[in-house]
Write a protein that holds these residues in place. Structure first.
Motif, PDB file in Angstrom:
ATOM      1  N   ARG A   1       0.948  -1.021   0.035  1.00 22.69           N
ATOM      2  CA  ARG A   1      -0.001   0.123   0.095  1.00 22.69           C
ATOM      3  C   ARG A   1       0.939   1.186  -0.095  1.00 22.69           C
ATOM      4  NH1 ARG A   1      -5.415   0.202   2.307  1.00 22.69           N
ATOM      5  NH2 ARG A   1      -4.737   2.013   3.350  1.00 22.69           N
ATOM      6  N   LYS A   2       1.786   1.133   0.932  1.00 18.86           N
ATOM      7  CA  LYS A   2       2.770   2.511   0.918  1.00 18.86           C
ATOM      8  C   LYS A   2       3.410   2.581  -0.551  1.00 18.86           C
ATOM      9  CE  LYS A   2       3.831   2.063   5.964  1.00 18.86           C
ATOM     10  NZ  LYS A   2       4.524   1.909   6.856  1.00 18.86           N
ATOM     11  N   ASN A   3       4.045   1.441  -0.780  1.00 23.91           N
ATOM     12  CA  ASN A   3       4.533   1.623  -2.347  1.00 23.91           C
ATOM     13  C   ASN A   3       3.705   2.214  -3.372  1.00 23.91           C
ATOM     14  OD1 ASN A   3       7.064   0.699  -1.479  1.00 23.91           O
ATOM     15  ND2 ASN A   3       6.591  -1.469  -1.835  1.00 23.91           N
ATOM     16  N   ILE A   4       2.479   1.759  -3.323  1.00 18.76           N
ATOM     17  CA  ILE A   4       1.201   1.974  -4.157  1.00 18.76           C
ATOM     18  C   ILE A   4       1.319   3.784  -4.138  1.00 18.76           C
ATOM     19  CG2 ILE A   4      -1.211   2.295  -4.941  1.00 18.76           C
ATOM     20  CD1 ILE A   4      -0.801  -0.878  -4.036  1.00 18.76           C
ATOM     21  N   PHE A   5       1.054   4.034  -2.836  1.00 19.87           N
ATOM     22  CA  PHE A   5       0.747   5.548  -2.558  1.00 19.87           C
ATOM     23  C   PHE A   5       2.173   6.430  -3.130  1.00 19.87           C
ATOM     24  CE2 PHE A   5      -2.057   4.665   1.323  1.00 19.87           C
ATOM     25  CZ  PHE A   5      -2.989   4.139   0.449  1.00 19.87           C
ATOM     26  N   ARG A   6       3.195   6.056  -2.816  1.00 22.98           N
ATOM     27  CA  ARG A   6       4.631   6.460  -3.027  1.00 22.98           C
ATOM     28  C   ARG A   6       4.638   6.499  -5.004  1.00 22.98           C
ATOM     29  NH1 ARG A   6       9.182   4.815  -4.849  1.00 22.98           N
ATOM     30  NH2 ARG A   6       8.580   2.401  -4.077  1.00 22.98           N
ATOM     31  N   LYS A   7       4.188   5.613  -5.405  1.00 21.76           N
ATOM     32  CA  LYS A   7       4.328   5.725  -6.934  1.00 21.76           C
ATOM     33  C   LYS A   7       3.357   6.354  -7.460  1.00 21.76           C
ATOM     34  CE  LYS A   7       6.574   1.018  -7.649  1.00 21.76           C
ATOM     35  NZ  LYS A   7       6.394  -0.291  -8.508  1.00 21.76           N
ATOM     36  N   LEU A   8       2.200   6.432  -6.966  1.00 19.27           N
ATOM     37  CA  LEU A   8       1.241   7.412  -7.783  1.00 19.27           C
ATOM     38  C   LEU A   8       1.177   8.888  -7.233  1.00 19.27           C
ATOM     39  CD1 LEU A   8      -1.934   4.769  -7.580  1.00 19.27           C
ATOM     40  CD2 LEU A   8      -0.159   5.221  -9.449  1.00 19.27           C
ATOM     41  N   CYS A   9       2.119   9.131  -6.080  1.00 20.22           N
ATOM     42  CA  CYS A   9       2.397  10.336  -5.516  1.00 20.22           C
ATOM     43  C   CYS A   9       0.685  11.035  -4.918  1.00 20.22           C
ATOM     44  CB  CYS A   9       2.483  11.485  -6.597  1.00 20.22           C
ATOM     45  SG  CYS A   9       4.155  11.098  -7.497  1.00 20.22           S
TER      46      CYS A   9
END
Length: 214
Positions: free
Chosen positions: A182-190
């Motif tokens: 989830r954290k990686n998704i948020f980071r990648k999508l800004c």
């Protein structure tokens, strides 16, 4: 020759368009002025092969009504002619349907003439300023870090309302691992939260909007 229909409440705009239309040989006579969706429908009943120059921001008509009119009068070519149009609206009209061209009111005379010529031939035309703007937006989107297949699946599950525990159970993962995804998704999508990530999933087509609301 095709009939020119003007769906715009600004006199100076209509006079200018009529002048270009006549002087450069696209048609003869004054354009037909309309001021409402009802009047436009009535005009198109009599002129099923017209070119409609419409200022969406001034004309009392929704995008859905325009789609209905286009379905009803397939021979009509719409030119959306305005001071400004939103990105979402332009993409919806240009990418989702045939028969909608786009001009801005600061477009050059050459662009207006090119748009009229394209409309008479049934071709799509988008002015250079809008084309450049849309292309720039696409380049920005391409710079977003791509999601892995696992991240896409987890994002889809989030959009369908599943909790972190449910996702972990279904995928035989630990809750900690799902949280990391989830954290990686948020980071990648800004983005900052699940709501913003879900909006991305809907826009990107990772989740069917009908399935989401069900």
């Amino acid at each position: 020759m095709k009939t020119l229909v003007l769906a715009d409440n600004q006199d100076v705009t209509c006079i200018g368009i009529e002048t270009v239309w006549q002087l450069h040989g696209f048609g003869a006579g004054k354009g037909l002025r309309v001021f409402s969706e009802k009047e436009l429908s009535e005009a198109l009943l009599e002129n099923r092969d017209a070119v409609v120059v419409l200022d969406y921001t001034l004309f009392d008509c929704t995008a859905e009504q325009l789609f209905v009119l286009k379905e009803r009068f397939s021979g009509i070519h719409f030119i959306l002619f305005s001071d400004s149009l939103s990105e979402d609206f332009v993409r919806r009209m240009v990418c989702g349907r045939e028969g909608f061209s786009v001009l801005l009111k600061d477009s050059s005379l050459e662009e207006i003439k090119a748009c009229f010529a394209a409309a008479l031939e049934g071709r799509l035309f988008v002015c250079e300023k809008v084309s450049s703007w849309l292309y720039a937006k696409e380049k920005v989107k391409e710079e977003v870090l791509p999601l892995t297949s696992t991240e896409k699946e987890i994002l889809r599950a989030m959009a369908l309302g599943k909790s972190t525990k449910e996702i972990a159970s279904e995928r035989f993962l630990s809750v900690y691992t799902v949280m990391t995804h989830r954290k990686n998704i948020f980071r990648k999508l800004c983005v900052n939260n699940a709501h913003e990530a879900i909006r991305y999933a809907l826009r990107a087509g990772l989740v069917d909007i009908v399935e989401y609301y069900i």
